[in-house]
Design a protein around this motif. Sequence first.
Motif, PDB file in Angstrom:
ATOM      1  N   LEU A 104       0.877  -1.195  -0.102  1.00 14.97           N
ATOM      2  CA  LEU A 104      -0.132   0.010  -0.077  1.00 14.97           C
ATOM      3  C   LEU A 104       0.821   1.209  -0.131  1.00 14.97           C
ATOM      4  O   LEU A 104       1.718   1.491   0.839  1.00 14.97           O
ATOM      5  N   VAL A 105       0.578   2.210  -0.923  1.00 19.43           N
ATOM      6  CA  VAL A 105       1.393   3.478  -0.856  1.00 19.43           C
ATOM      7  C   VAL A 105       0.221   4.516  -0.406  1.00 19.43           C
ATOM      8  O   VAL A 105      -0.790   4.462  -1.279  1.00 19.43           O
ATOM      9  N   HIS A 106       0.492   5.318   0.342  1.00 19.25           N
ATOM     10  CA  HIS A 106      -0.764   6.160   1.088  1.00 19.25           C
ATOM     11  C   HIS A 106      -0.255   7.345   1.452  1.00 19.25           C
ATOM     12  O   HIS A 106       1.095   7.539   1.581  1.00 19.25           O
ATOM     13  N   GLY A 107      -1.277   8.247   1.659  1.00 16.80           N
ATOM     14  CA  GLY A 107      -0.998   9.698   2.530  1.00 16.80           C
ATOM     15  C   GLY A 107      -1.766   9.781   3.649  1.00 16.80           C
ATOM     16  O   GLY A 107      -1.539   8.673   4.651  1.00 16.80           O
ATOM     17  N   HIS A 108      -2.437  10.672   4.092  1.00 18.81           N
ATOM     18  CA  HIS A 108      -3.386  10.789   5.108  1.00 18.81           C
ATOM     19  C   HIS A 108      -2.842  11.139   6.386  1.00 18.81           C
ATOM     20  O   HIS A 108      -3.110  11.884   7.336  1.00 18.81           O
ATOM     21  N   VAL A 109      -1.735  10.274   6.990  1.00 21.86           N
ATOM     22  CA  VAL A 109      -1.115  10.538   8.330  1.00 21.86           C
ATOM     23  C   VAL A 109       0.180  11.008   8.070  1.00 21.86           C
ATOM     24  O   VAL A 109       1.010  10.522   7.288  1.00 21.86           O
ATOM     25  N   ILE A 110       0.461  12.307   8.742  1.00 19.61           N
ATOM     26  CA  ILE A 110       1.561  12.959   8.705  1.00 19.61           C
ATOM     27  C   ILE A 110       2.813  12.320   9.463  1.00 19.61           C
ATOM     28  O   ILE A 110       2.461  12.113  10.619  1.00 19.61           O
ATOM     29  N   THR A 111       3.848  12.222   8.696  1.00 25.34           N
ATOM     30  CA  THR A 111       5.167  11.571   9.308  1.00 25.34           C
ATOM     31  C   THR A 111       6.191  12.577   8.781  1.00 25.34           C
ATOM     32  O   THR A 111       6.035  13.163   7.942  1.00 25.34           O
ATOM     33  N   PRO A 112       7.182  12.849   9.706  1.00 22.43           N
ATOM     34  CA  PRO A 112       8.441  13.704   9.290  1.00 22.43           C
ATOM     35  C   PRO A 112       9.105  13.274   7.973  1.00 22.43           C
ATOM     36  O   PRO A 112       9.527  14.213   7.411  1.00 22.43           O
ATOM     37  N   ASP A 113       9.148  11.867   7.860  1.00 20.40           N
ATOM     38  CA  ASP A 113       9.982  11.338   6.675  1.00 20.40           C
ATOM     39  C   ASP A 113       8.851  10.245   6.073  1.00 20.40           C
ATOM     40  O   ASP A 113       7.947   9.930   6.991  1.00 20.40           O
ATOM     41  N   PRO A 114       9.359   9.943   4.980  1.00 20.95           N
ATOM     42  CA  PRO A 114       8.273   8.829   4.396  1.00 20.95           C
ATOM     43  C   PRO A 114       8.400   7.724   5.479  1.00 20.95           C
ATOM     44  O   PRO A 114       9.473   7.247   5.806  1.00 20.95           O
ATOM     45  N   GLU A 115       7.402   7.037   5.751  1.00 23.37           N
ATOM     46  CA  GLU A 115       7.302   5.812   6.656  1.00 23.37           C
ATOM     47  C   GLU A 115       7.123   4.473   6.011  1.00 23.37           C
ATOM     48  O   GLU A 115       6.325   4.288   5.098  1.00 23.37           O
ATOM     49  N   ILE A 116       8.088   3.723   6.031  1.00 23.59           N
ATOM     50  CA  ILE A 116       8.181   2.421   5.617  1.00 23.59           C
ATOM     51  C   ILE A 116       7.618   1.115   6.297  1.00 23.59           C
ATOM     52  O   ILE A 116       8.275   1.052   7.481  1.00 23.59           O
ATOM     53  N   GLY A 117       6.561   0.565   6.158  1.00 27.45           N
ATOM     54  CA  GLY A 117       5.999  -0.513   6.926  1.00 27.45           C
ATOM     55  C   GLY A 117       6.059  -1.865   6.532  1.00 27.45           C
ATOM     56  O   GLY A 117       7.080  -2.040   4.958  1.00 27.45           O
ATOM     57  N   ALA A 118       5.872  -2.828   6.822  1.00 32.98           N
ATOM     58  CA  ALA A 118       6.185  -4.105   6.322  1.00 32.98           C
ATOM     59  C   ALA A 118       5.423  -4.320   4.807  1.00 32.98           C
ATOM     60  O   ALA A 118       5.792  -4.983   3.884  1.00 32.98           O
ATOM     61  N   ARG A 119       4.231  -3.822   4.843  1.00 31.70           N
ATOM     62  CA  ARG A 119       3.382  -3.666   3.626  1.00 31.70           C
ATOM     63  C   ARG A 119       2.899  -2.626   2.992  1.00 31.70           C
ATOM     64  O   ARG A 119       1.688  -2.286   2.417  1.00 31.70           O
ATOM     65  N   SER A 120       3.434  -1.493   3.622  1.00 27.53           N
ATOM     66  CA  SER A 120       2.987  -0.027   3.264  1.00 27.53           C
ATOM     67  C   SER A 120       4.202   1.086   3.263  1.00 27.53           C
ATOM     68  O   SER A 120       5.238   0.840   3.930  1.00 27.53           O
ATOM     69  N   ILE A 121       3.846   2.024   2.532  1.00 23.45           N
ATOM     70  CA  ILE A 121       4.673   3.083   2.376  1.00 23.45           C
ATOM     71  C   ILE A 121       3.839   4.446   2.606  1.00 23.45           C
ATOM     72  O   ILE A 121       2.932   4.766   1.701  1.00 23.45           O
ATOM     73  N   GLY A 122       4.030   5.222   3.605  1.00 22.56           N
ATOM     74  CA  GLY A 122       3.302   6.416   3.787  1.00 22.56           C
ATOM     75  C   GLY A 122       4.057   7.507   3.388  1.00 22.56           C
ATOM     76  O   GLY A 122       5.221   7.837   3.741  1.00 22.56           O
ATOM     77  N   ILE A 123       3.647   8.539   2.535  1.00 21.55           N
ATOM     78  CA  ILE A 123       4.246   9.477   2.110  1.00 21.55           C
ATOM     79  C   ILE A 123       3.953  10.960   2.435  1.00 21.55           C
ATOM     80  O   ILE A 123       3.777  11.878   1.512  1.00 21.55           O
ATOM     81  N   ASP A 124       2.786  11.016   3.336  1.00 25.37           N
ATOM     82  CA  ASP A 124       2.329  12.341   3.748  1.00 25.37           C
ATOM     83  C   ASP A 124       3.502  13.059   4.721  1.00 25.37           C
ATOM     84  O   ASP A 124       3.300  12.644   5.949  1.00 25.37           O
ATOM     85  N   THR A 125       4.055  14.175   4.362  1.00 25.69           N
ATOM     86  CA  THR A 125       4.996  14.755   5.099  1.00 25.69           C
ATOM     87  C   THR A 125       4.482  16.036   5.454  1.00 25.69           C
ATOM     88  O   THR A 125       5.372  16.904   5.821  1.00 25.69           O
ATOM     89  N   GLY A 126       3.142  16.392   5.615  1.00 25.52           N
ATOM     90  CA  GLY A 126       2.717  17.559   6.071  1.00 25.52           C
ATOM     91  C   GLY A 126       3.259  18.896   5.101  1.00 25.52           C
ATOM     92  O   GLY A 126       3.246  19.881   5.702  1.00 25.52           O
ATOM     93  N   ALA A 127       2.849  18.740   4.004  1.00 23.36           N
ATOM     94  CA  ALA A 127       3.350  19.922   3.203  1.00 23.36           C
ATOM     95  C   ALA A 127       3.000  21.047   3.591  1.00 23.36           C
ATOM     96  O   ALA A 127       3.835  22.259   3.623  1.00 23.36           O
ATOM     97  N   TYR A 128       1.556  21.552   3.927  1.00 15.15           N
ATOM     98  CA  TYR A 128       1.001  22.617   4.189  1.00 15.15           C
ATOM     99  C   TYR A 128       1.742  23.381   5.375  1.00 15.15           C
ATOM    100  O   TYR A 128       1.873  24.702   5.503  1.00 15.15           O
ATOM    101  N   ALA A 129       1.962  22.480   6.365  1.00 16.54           N
ATOM    102  CA  ALA A 129       2.664  22.980   7.542  1.00 16.54           C
ATOM    103  C   ALA A 129       4.086  23.134   7.685  1.00 16.54           C
ATOM    104  O   ALA A 129       4.830  23.785   8.308  1.00 16.54           O
ATOM    105  N   THR A 130       4.818  22.222   7.060  1.00 13.60           N
ATOM    106  CA  THR A 130       6.278  21.741   7.070  1.00 13.60           C
ATOM    107  C   THR A 130       6.998  22.256   5.845  1.00 13.60           C
ATOM    108  O   THR A 130       8.247  22.429   5.760  1.00 13.60           O
TER     109      THR A 130
END
Length: 271
Positions: free
Chosen positions: A215-241
């Motif tokens: 799964l490649v997703h956004g939604h949850v802000i993390t300081p850096d891209p977050e790599i899970g066992a079967r997921s990659i999160g890429i919401d790095t909070g553009a509007y605030a950071t």
Amino acid sequence: MSLLSLFQKKLGVRPIGAPADSAEIPVLDLEDGPVYAVGDTHGSLSLYKELENSILRDAAKFSGVATIVLLGDMIDRGPQTAALIDHLLRPAPAPLRRVCLRGNHEAMMLAYLNTPTANANWLDFGGAETLASYGISMDPDALRRSPERKLRQLLAAHIPDSHLSFLRRTLPGLHVGTYLLAHAGADARAPLTAQPWQALLWGSEGLIAPNDLTLVHGHVITPDPEIGARSIGIDTGAYATGRLTSLRLIAGQSPAVLTLKDGSEFKKLSQ
């Protein structure tokens, strides 16, 4: 016919704010060219244009047609929602093409535009900033006190039909090679032909996609891209950071990532 129009014709994407309970995920062949997933932009036009230019330069290194997939939440919170949608309605610079997914914020805005009084909570989640970008600068409390008929007239006078159509045409997700691109999550128990909207928009069923997809997703802000066992999160909070992230997917290669402020070149993702 555009790539997005082909998807819509096949799936019959519903032009409403509250979608059906589930949705079919269209497929994009990764052999066609590189795919660049982009995290939540939230009304940050200047950042998105900077990232799009970086993607354009990177895509020139590869054959095929490059596709940018915005993972939803293009609107709200940041100050430039109306201008960002204007930009996304224009053709992407050749040879790029764009596909926009629906996020929970697009769903909330559609619901508000459909029945403002019943969905006024959207105003507290970035909706007020979005309305301000269209020239509606009323205090949220004043908007809540306004009669439904007056609100509908106000919204219709300020928000172009083309922008409403854009929101309605956003897709539920995209199946790309061994990846499922979606705004917030997926339901591992449901087939790709019937993924629950609640799982896609809000992550209600977690971050595990069906069919052993990553799964490649956004939604949850993390300081850096977050790599899970079967997921990659890429919401790095553009509007605030000021940190907007893109993940590059290419057939036969490991994913690569670019986050504005960290550099100007895509780098192999550290697992």
